[in-house]
Design a protein around this motif. Structure first.
Motif, PDB file in Angstrom:
ATOM      1  N   SER A   1       0.769  -1.062  -0.084  1.00 26.16           N
ATOM      2  CA  SER A   1       0.064  -0.121   0.005  1.00 26.16           C
ATOM      3  C   SER A   1       0.935   1.308   0.006  1.00 26.16           C
ATOM      4  O   SER A   1       1.988   1.128   0.200  1.00 26.16           O
ATOM      5  CB  SER A   1      -0.958  -0.041   1.322  1.00 26.16           C
ATOM      6  OG  SER A   1      -0.058   0.265   2.237  1.00 26.16           O
ATOM      7  N   GLU A   2       0.394   2.288  -0.309  1.00 26.63           N
ATOM      8  CA  GLU A   2       0.913   3.678  -0.429  1.00 26.63           C
ATOM      9  C   GLU A   2       1.620   3.877   1.309  1.00 26.63           C
ATOM     10  O   GLU A   2       2.840   4.376   1.079  1.00 26.63           O
ATOM     11  CB  GLU A   2       0.207   4.728  -0.751  1.00 26.63           C
ATOM     12  CG  GLU A   2       0.958   6.113  -1.015  1.00 26.63           C
ATOM     13  CD  GLU A   2       0.202   7.216  -1.420  1.00 26.63           C
ATOM     14  OE1 GLU A   2       0.493   8.276  -1.673  1.00 26.63           O
ATOM     15  OE2 GLU A   2      -0.821   6.905  -2.642  1.00 26.63           O
ATOM     16  N   LYS A   3       0.840   3.562   2.005  1.00 23.43           N
ATOM     17  CA  LYS A   3       1.334   3.816   3.563  1.00 23.43           C
ATOM     18  C   LYS A   3       2.536   3.031   3.833  1.00 23.43           C
ATOM     19  O   LYS A   3       3.570   3.617   4.411  1.00 23.43           O
ATOM     20  CB  LYS A   3       0.356   3.604   4.304  1.00 23.43           C
ATOM     21  CG  LYS A   3       0.718   3.759   5.744  1.00 23.43           C
ATOM     22  CD  LYS A   3      -0.426   3.292   7.066  1.00 23.43           C
ATOM     23  CE  LYS A   3       0.079   3.577   8.372  1.00 23.43           C
ATOM     24  NZ  LYS A   3       1.434   3.360   8.725  1.00 23.43           N
ATOM     25  N   GLU A   4       2.471   1.798   3.683  1.00 27.59           N
ATOM     26  CA  GLU A   4       3.530   0.851   3.558  1.00 27.59           C
ATOM     27  C   GLU A   4       5.004   1.375   2.937  1.00 27.59           C
ATOM     28  O   GLU A   4       5.954   1.526   3.315  1.00 27.59           O
ATOM     29  CB  GLU A   4       3.352  -0.471   3.073  1.00 27.59           C
ATOM     30  CG  GLU A   4       2.517  -1.360   4.357  1.00 27.59           C
ATOM     31  CD  GLU A   4       1.993  -2.696   3.603  1.00 27.59           C
ATOM     32  OE1 GLU A   4       1.976  -3.455   4.083  1.00 27.59           O
ATOM     33  OE2 GLU A   4       1.581  -2.707   2.200  1.00 27.59           O
ATOM     34  N   LEU A   5       4.732   1.861   1.698  1.00 24.51           N
ATOM     35  CA  LEU A   5       5.900   2.347   0.859  1.00 24.51           C
ATOM     36  C   LEU A   5       6.138   3.834   1.550  1.00 24.51           C
ATOM     37  O   LEU A   5       7.441   4.127   1.281  1.00 24.51           O
ATOM     38  CB  LEU A   5       5.129   2.586  -0.667  1.00 24.51           C
ATOM     39  CG  LEU A   5       5.084   1.387  -1.461  1.00 24.51           C
ATOM     40  CD1 LEU A   5       4.406   1.619  -2.820  1.00 24.51           C
ATOM     41  CD2 LEU A   5       6.461   0.462  -1.472  1.00 24.51           C
ATOM     42  N   ARG A   6       5.432   4.682   1.987  1.00 20.83           N
ATOM     43  CA  ARG A   6       5.776   5.801   2.657  1.00 20.83           C
ATOM     44  C   ARG A   6       6.670   5.523   3.944  1.00 20.83           C
ATOM     45  O   ARG A   6       7.660   6.360   4.139  1.00 20.83           O
ATOM     46  CB  ARG A   6       4.813   6.776   3.293  1.00 20.83           C
ATOM     47  CG  ARG A   6       4.341   7.810   2.387  1.00 20.83           C
ATOM     48  CD  ARG A   6       3.370   8.681   3.029  1.00 20.83           C
ATOM     49  NE  ARG A   6       2.430   8.218   3.979  1.00 20.83           N
ATOM     50  CZ  ARG A   6       1.060   7.556   3.813  1.00 20.83           C
ATOM     51  NH1 ARG A   6       0.471   8.164   2.489  1.00 20.83           N
ATOM     52  NH2 ARG A   6       0.287   7.254   4.544  1.00 20.83           N
ATOM     53  N   ASP A   7       6.165   4.564   4.751  1.00 17.41           N
ATOM     54  CA  ASP A   7       6.982   4.037   5.772  1.00 17.41           C
ATOM     55  C   ASP A   7       8.295   3.682   5.780  1.00 17.41           C
ATOM     56  O   ASP A   7       9.412   3.725   6.415  1.00 17.41           O
ATOM     57  CB  ASP A   7       6.109   3.138   6.669  1.00 17.41           C
ATOM     58  CG  ASP A   7       5.028   3.740   7.315  1.00 17.41           C
ATOM     59  OD1 ASP A   7       5.013   5.056   7.273  1.00 17.41           O
ATOM     60  OD2 ASP A   7       4.254   3.034   7.799  1.00 17.41           O
ATOM     61  N   MET A   8       8.515   2.906   4.470  1.00 17.47           N
ATOM     62  CA  MET A   8      10.022   2.024   4.498  1.00 17.47           C
ATOM     63  C   MET A   8      11.012   3.046   4.033  1.00 17.47           C
ATOM     64  O   MET A   8      12.170   2.861   4.777  1.00 17.47           O
ATOM     65  CB  MET A   8       9.943   1.216   3.008  1.00 17.47           C
ATOM     66  CG  MET A   8       9.694  -0.174   3.445  1.00 17.47           C
ATOM     67  SD  MET A   8       9.862  -1.193   2.196  1.00 17.47           S
ATOM     68  CE  MET A   8      11.025  -2.476   2.776  1.00 17.47           C
ATOM     69  N   PRO A   9      10.920   4.001   3.192  1.00 22.46           N
ATOM     70  CA  PRO A   9      12.201   4.827   3.011  1.00 22.46           C
ATOM     71  C   PRO A   9      12.323   5.876   4.131  1.00 22.46           C
ATOM     72  O   PRO A   9      13.207   6.556   4.213  1.00 22.46           O
ATOM     73  CB  PRO A   9      11.538   5.856   1.730  1.00 22.46           C
ATOM     74  CG  PRO A   9      10.437   5.401   1.286  1.00 22.46           C
ATOM     75  CD  PRO A   9      10.047   4.176   2.176  1.00 22.46           C
ATOM     76  N   SER A  10      11.243   6.040   4.936  1.00 21.60           N
ATOM     77  CA  SER A  10      11.423   6.831   6.155  1.00 21.60           C
ATOM     78  C   SER A  10      12.312   6.421   7.369  1.00 21.60           C
ATOM     79  O   SER A  10      12.470   7.257   8.231  1.00 21.60           O
ATOM     80  CB  SER A  10      10.074   7.626   6.611  1.00 21.60           C
ATOM     81  OG  SER A  10       9.539   6.564   7.035  1.00 21.60           O
ATOM     82  N   THR A  11      12.607   5.237   7.156  1.00 27.57           N
ATOM     83  CA  THR A  11      13.473   4.558   8.540  1.00 27.57           C
ATOM     84  C   THR A  11      14.816   5.278   8.251  1.00 27.57           C
ATOM     85  O   THR A  11      15.248   5.538   7.476  1.00 27.57           O
ATOM     86  CB  THR A  11      13.515   3.166   8.273  1.00 27.57           C
ATOM     87  OG1 THR A  11      13.964   2.649   7.088  1.00 27.57           O
ATOM     88  CG2 THR A  11      12.197   2.574   8.633  1.00 27.57           C
ATOM     89  N   LYS A  12      15.632   5.313   9.520  1.00 31.67           N
ATOM     90  CA  LYS A  12      16.824   5.833   9.282  1.00 31.67           C
ATOM     91  C   LYS A  12      17.983   4.916   8.627  1.00 31.67           C
ATOM     92  O   LYS A  12      17.518   3.871   8.819  1.00 31.67           O
ATOM     93  CB  LYS A  12      17.258   6.236  11.127  1.00 31.67           C
ATOM     94  CG  LYS A  12      16.501   7.047  11.762  1.00 31.67           C
ATOM     95  CD  LYS A  12      17.115   7.057  13.134  1.00 31.67           C
ATOM     96  CE  LYS A  12      16.183   8.315  13.874  1.00 31.67           C
ATOM     97  NZ  LYS A  12      16.618   8.809  14.926  1.00 31.67           N
TER      98      LYS A  12
END
Length: 62
Positions: free
Chosen positions: A40-51
């Protein structure tokens, strides 16, 4: 779902751009193509935002 490597972060970022209509799916390669279809778009948003600090360039295949 946090990314396990820098390459996963970049692939998720590319897939997110396709989901948002900023790029074409035909421009993607390998993992990014399947991410567009299965995440989902939410999952894709969360992945690159990790440190990124301390992450390997590529995830191990174990």
């Amino acid at each position: 779902m946090p990314a396990k490597s820098k390459s996963q972060q970049m692939a998720a970022g590319a897939a997110l751009a396709v989901k948002r209509g900023e790029n074409k799916k035909s421009e993607l390669k390998d993992a990014s193509k399947s991410m567009v279809d299965f995440m989902s778009e939410k999952e894709l948003r969360d992945m690159p935002s990790t440190k990124r600090k301390g992450k390997p360039a590529h995830a191990s295949k174990s």
